[in-house]
Each structure stands twice: as structure tokens, then as C-alpha cells.
Design a protein around this motif. Structure first.
Motif, short mmCIF file in Angstrom:
data_model
loop_
_atom_site.label_atom_id
_atom_site.label_comp_id
_atom_site.label_asym_id
_atom_site.label_seq_id
_atom_site.Cartn_x
_atom_site.Cartn_y
_atom_site.Cartn_z
N ILE A 250 0.84 -1.20 0.00
CA ILE A 250 0.00 0.00 0.00
C ILE A 250 0.87 1.25 0.00
O ILE A 250 0.51 2.29 -0.56
CB ILE A 250 -0.94 -0.02 1.23
N TYR A 251 2.06 1.13 0.59
CA TYR A 251 2.97 2.27 0.64
C TYR A 251 3.37 2.76 -0.75
O TYR A 251 3.61 3.95 -0.95
CB TYR A 251 4.23 1.90 1.44
N ALA A 252 3.45 1.86 -1.73
CA ALA A 252 3.81 2.27 -3.09
C ALA A 252 2.70 3.11 -3.71
O ALA A 252 2.96 4.10 -4.41
CB ALA A 252 4.09 1.04 -3.95
N MET A 253 1.45 2.72 -3.47
CA MET A 253 0.32 3.50 -3.93
C MET A 253 0.30 4.87 -3.24
O MET A 253 0.07 5.90 -3.88
CB MET A 253 -0.97 2.73 -3.62
N GLN A 254 0.57 4.89 -1.94
CA GLN A 254 0.57 6.15 -1.19
C GLN A 254 1.70 7.06 -1.67
O GLN A 254 1.54 8.28 -1.73
CB GLN A 254 0.71 5.85 0.30
N GLU A 255 2.84 6.48 -2.01
CA GLU A 255 3.97 7.29 -2.48
C GLU A 255 3.62 7.98 -3.80
O GLU A 255 3.96 9.15 -4.01
CB GLU A 255 5.20 6.41 -2.66
N SER A 256 2.92 7.27 -4.67
CA SER A 256 2.49 7.87 -5.94
C SER A 256 1.52 9.02 -5.67
O SER A 256 1.60 10.08 -6.30
CB SER A 256 1.82 6.80 -6.81
N ARG A 257 0.62 8.81 -4.72
CA ARG A 257 -0.33 9.87 -4.38
C ARG A 257 0.35 11.07 -3.73
O ARG A 257 -0.05 12.21 -3.95
CB ARG A 257 -1.41 9.31 -3.46
N LEU A 258 1.39 10.79 -2.95
CA LEU A 258 2.13 11.89 -2.33
C LEU A 258 2.82 12.74 -3.40
O LEU A 258 2.84 13.98 -3.30
CB LEU A 258 3.15 11.34 -1.34
N ARG A 259 3.36 12.10 -4.43
CA ARG A 259 3.99 12.86 -5.52
C ARG A 259 2.96 13.77 -6.19
O ARG A 259 3.26 14.93 -6.53
CB ARG A 259 4.61 11.90 -6.53
N ASP A 260 1.74 13.25 -6.39
CA ASP A 260 0.69 14.07 -7.00
C ASP A 260 0.32 15.24 -6.09
O ASP A 260 0.05 16.35 -6.57
CB ASP A 260 -0.55 13.21 -7.26
N LEU A 261 0.31 14.99 -4.79
CA LEU A 261 -0.03 16.05 -3.84
C LEU A 261 1.02 17.16 -3.86
O LEU A 261 0.68 18.36 -3.87
CB LEU A 261 -0.16 15.46 -2.44
N ILE A 262 2.27 16.78 -3.86
CA ILE A 262 3.35 17.78 -3.90
C ILE A 262 3.29 18.59 -5.19
O ILE A 262 3.45 19.82 -5.18
CB ILE A 262 4.72 17.09 -3.74
N ALA A 263 3.03 17.90 -6.30
CA ALA A 263 2.91 18.60 -7.58
C ALA A 263 1.76 19.60 -7.54
O ALA A 263 1.87 20.72 -8.07
CB ALA A 263 2.71 17.60 -8.71
N HIS A 264 0.65 19.22 -6.90
CA HIS A 264 -0.49 20.13 -6.77
C HIS A 264 -0.12 21.33 -5.91
O HIS A 264 -0.47 22.47 -6.25
CB HIS A 264 -1.68 19.39 -6.16
N CYS A 265 0.56 21.07 -4.81
CA CYS A 265 0.93 22.16 -3.90
C CYS A 265 1.82 23.19 -4.61
O CYS A 265 1.77 24.39 -4.30
CB CYS A 265 1.65 21.61 -2.68
N LYS A 266 2.62 22.75 -5.54
CA LYS A 266 3.50 23.66 -6.27
C LYS A 266 2.73 24.62 -7.15
O LYS A 266 3.25 25.68 -7.53
CB LYS A 266 4.49 22.86 -7.12
N THR A 267 1.49 24.27 -7.47
CA THR A 267 0.67 25.14 -8.31
C THR A 267 -0.09 26.19 -7.49
O THR A 267 -0.71 27.08 -8.07
CB THR A 267 -0.36 24.32 -9.11
N VAL A 268 -0.04 26.07 -6.16
CA VAL A 268 -0.73 27.01 -5.28
C VAL A 268 0.31 27.91 -4.63
O VAL A 268 1.17 27.44 -3.87
CB VAL A 268 -1.54 26.26 -4.20
N GLU A 269 0.24 29.18 -4.90
CA GLU A 269 1.26 30.11 -4.43
C GLU A 269 1.39 30.09 -2.90
O GLU A 269 0.40 30.23 -2.18
CB GLU A 269 0.92 31.53 -4.89
N GLY A 270 2.61 29.89 -2.42
CA GLY A 270 2.91 29.93 -1.00
C GLY A 270 2.57 28.66 -0.24
O GLY A 270 2.86 28.56 0.96
N LYS A 271 1.97 27.68 -0.90
CA LYS A 271 1.52 26.47 -0.21
C LYS A 271 2.68 25.73 0.44
O LYS A 271 2.61 25.34 1.62
CB LYS A 271 0.81 25.54 -1.20
N LEU A 272 3.75 25.53 -0.31
CA LEU A 272 4.88 24.77 0.22
C LEU A 272 5.72 25.56 1.21
O LEU A 272 6.61 25.00 1.85
CB LEU A 272 5.75 24.27 -0.93
N ASP A 273 5.44 26.85 1.36
CA ASP A 273 6.15 27.66 2.35
C ASP A 273 5.49 27.59 3.73
O ASP A 273 6.08 28.03 4.72
CB ASP A 273 6.19 29.13 1.90
N ASP A 274 4.28 27.03 3.77
CA ASP A 274 3.54 26.91 5.02
C ASP A 274 4.16 25.81 5.88
O ASP A 274 4.22 24.65 5.46
CB ASP A 274 2.08 26.58 4.71
#
Length: 385
Positions: A250-274
Motif C-alpha cells: 500500500i505504501y507504493a500506492m501512497q507514495e504515488s499519491r504523495l507525488r501528486d499532492l506535492i505537484a499540486h501544492c507547487k501550483t498554489v502560491e505559498g503552499k509549500l512555504d507553510d
């Protein structure tokens, strides 16, 4: 943690990824446990047969039974890549539970008759373990099998039968004795779902998948339907769940989802600075790495003869309790719009997180985490029940 694999295993992982890039269209990537509409199921069957044609089902089985005879690590790499790609592989009951039982306890005739059909996706299995009054406690099951001449007559009710309407046969645990301890009274049978006396009542679960109440009304099966020895069913099931050497990644599936989440956060200004977001992302990464470490410890123990009766129990407790936690943290990072379903123009990541959250609680298969803790205490630590 950094996993260092041999060159041969790295080549193997690359081969799997190349296959998935070629054979799995992005729109055909989904979880058939929760997305099983007829058109989706047809896609899953077609893809699964492609996996079978590669000889990748039962990768660790002996070659004479339709397997490849490869190592548990090679098998784990295959499963990791399938989970990471959200590949719609079906027949997990057949591939893991049924095949595990047949390999451990089945006769030579049963191995040669049943395993190749699983390896080639010719026979799909459904699970008949849980009952209305015997959920995670299999020792309390009431389904009975009585020997009559060259037949067994099975009567009882099973609950939460996954993929029942789509399957060919049912893996049935039934009580074959009443005057002995539960651990010596349960036997395993393979039952054709088209047999007279078998009735399925499908229902939808919270995650969206179909499960069934299965009624067995004096179902007659030949004596050859008994898998392995009479009264050894408990040991076969425990071996499949806790000491099979296979770990659901299940961790492999979660890792793929985490990559998608990080990519999404990069599209939201200031998100990754929080700093709160940073802490949540770090916790998600920690959940993934913890499970990966446990998985490879279990596989390493099995591969090197250090088998313990509690390895699988520990890993399954972690997986079952991390799933909803992972989904909750994931949605916290996304914010309130994570509750929007697919189809809404405001839903992040095409609305998938909403479905992932619901599915994270549908983790009762194989027993609840509370049951796993009980097994760990009794089998692993030797505590009184």
C-alpha cells in the motif's frame, strides 16, 4: 531509508515500468476493488490477462504449477509497480489466499489442476470467510460441511464476499467437526458459484465496491473440493495472512499519491512555504517509509529462513491504521475542497482524494486491526487470550 537493489532487480523493475507505460493507458488506471462497473471490470479483466500472459501471476510459485520460481523480492517489486501505477489487477483472492493455501496444503493433483488456472486468469476466486456472527473471529464461524459418501454438503452464510458476482469459485471455510477445538475443526473448500444452492445478494460498501451476502443451502461438492487435509483450514488461513512472505505494498500506492499532492501544492502560491503543510508532507513521507521498511524486513526474514508468526500481523496493523490516517492528513493539506467529488470543477486532483478518503476506511479485509493486535499478542507474545 534507501533500498539498494542488485542490478538484476533494477533491470526487472525497469521491465515492469516499460510494460505498464505501453499496456496501461492513463484512463484505465483505477482500483477494481472500488470501481467495478461492467465497463471498468472488462478493462480490468483484459489488463489482468496481459499480466498473466507475461507469466507474472504467481511469480514465486514453482514453474511446474504455472509460476516463475522467482524470489519474494522480485515479486514485491512487481507488486510495488502495479500499486504505484494504480493498475487494475484482479483475482487477489485467487492469487494470494487460495494459491497460498493450495501450495501449502493442496495435493499434487490439486496444485496441477487449480494453480495454472489462477496463473492464467481462467478462474476467478471470491472469498467466503466472514460470517454475520463470525466476522474477524474465524473460530466462531458456523458454516458446516458434512461428508455424505463421495460428496460434501455445505450449509451456511458468508458476508462481505468481494467480487462474488464476477467470480467463478468461492474459497469457503467451513466447520467439519464440532467436538474438537476451533483450530482443528475448520476445513477449506473450493465451491463453484454456479452450484445449486448458492445465492448471492450484492451490496455496495462505503468505499464504492460491491460485496455480497452469500447463502450456501445444502450445496453439494465432490470430495475433491476439500483443499488439503480436513481440519487444517485454520493453519492454512493463518499461513496465508501472516507468514506467506507477501506484503501488500500500500505504501507504493501512497507514495504515488504523495507525488501528486506535492505537484499540486507547487501550483498554489505559498503552499509549500507553510510550515504546517511541510510538517504534514513529512508525516506522509514517514508513513510510507515506515511501511516499506517493515515490508522488506518481513520479506528478508522469510527469504532467509527467519520466519516468525507475528511479522505479517505487525505489518497489517500498521497498514490498516495508517490508511485512514494518511487520507486524513492528505485532505488536510488540500483543504476543504478535498471533499468534492469527481465532476466538480473545483475538486483538486480530479476529485480522487474524496474517493480515497472513503476507501481508506474499507480496510476490514483479512480482519480488523483490533483482531490483528489480538493475534500479535497471542501468537507473537504468547499472552493469554
Amino acid at each position: 531509508m534507501r533500498m539498494v537493489l542488485t542490478q538484476e532487480l533494477e533491470v526487472w523493475r525497469a521491465e515492469i515500468r516499460e510494460f505498464l507505460d505501453t499496456e496501461l493507458l492513463k484512463e484505465n488506471a483505477f482500483n477494481p476493488e472500488f470501481d467495478d462497473a461492467p465497463e471498468q471490470w472488462a478493462i480490468a479483466v483484459e489488463f489482468s490477462k496481459k499480466i498473466a500472459a507475461k507469466g507474472w501471476i504467481g511469480l514465486t510459485w514453482p514453474e511446474e504449477y504455472g509460476g516463475k520460481g522467482l524470489t519474494p523480492v522480485a515479486n514485491q517489486i512487481l507488486l510495488e509497480e502495479l500499486y504505484a501505477a494504480d493498475a487494475p489487477l484482479i483475482n487477489s483472492v485467487g492469487i494470494f489466499l487460495a494459491a497460498g493455501t493450495i501450495l501449502v496444503g493442496g495435493s499434487e493433483e490439486q496444485k496441477k489442476r487449480l494453480l495454472p488456472d489462477i496463473a492464467n486468469m481462467r478462474t476467478l476466486w471470491a472469498e467466503g470467510l466472514t460470517e454475520p456472527e463470525a466476522g474477524s473471529d474465524l473460530g466462531s464461524l458456523q458454516t458446516k460441511a458434512v461428508r455424505e459418501g463421495d460428496e460434501w454438503v455445505i450449509t451456511g452464510q458468508k458476508a462481505f464476499t468481494s467480487w462474488g458476482p464476477m467470480s467463478d469459485v468461492l474459497y469457503v471455510a467451513a466447520r467439519t467437526a464440532t467436538d474438537v477445538a476451533s483450530s482443528n475443526a475448520i476445513s477449506i473448500f473450493v465451491v463453484d458459484l454456479r452450484s445449486p444452492g448458492v445465492t448471492l445478494h450484492p451490496m455496495r460498501n462505503y468505499g464504492g465496491g460491491v460485496q455480497s451476502s452469500t447463502y450456501l443451502d445444502h450445496v453439494r461438492v465432490p470430495k475433491t473440493s476439500l483443499i488439503g487435509e480436513e481440519g487444517k483450514g485454520w493453519q492454512y488461513i493463518m499461513r496465508a495472512f501472516y507468514a506467506s512472505g507477501t506484503v501488500e505494498p500500500i505504501y507504493a500506492m501512497q507514495e504515488s499519491r504523495l507525488r501528486d499532492l506535492i505537484a499540486h501544492c507547487k501550483t498554489v502560491e505559498g503552499k509549500l512555504d507553510d510550515p504546517h503543510v511541510q510538517a504534514d508532507l513529512a508525516e506522509l513521507a514517514g508513513i510510507i517509509q515506515t511501511q516499506r521498511l517493515m515490508a522488506y524486513e518481513i520479506i528478508g526474514n522469510n527469504a532467509n529462513g527467519r520466519k516468525t508468526p507475528w511479522d505479517g500481523g505487525i505489518q497489517q496493523i500498521a497498514a490498516k491504521e495508517y490508511e485512514p490516517l494518511f487520507a486524513q492528513i492528505y485532505d488536510r493539506v488540500l483543504g476543504p475542497t478535498s471533499q468534492l467529488r469527481s465532476g466538480s470543477s473545483y475538486a483538486p486532483l480530479n476529485g480522487k482524494p474524496e474517493a480515497w478518503y472513503r476507501q481508506s476506511f474499507a480496510n476490514h479485509a483479512g480482519g480488523t486491526s483490533q483482531l490483528k493486535r489480538m493475534v500479535l499478542a497471542t501468537r507473537g507474545l504468547g499472552l493469554a487470550r
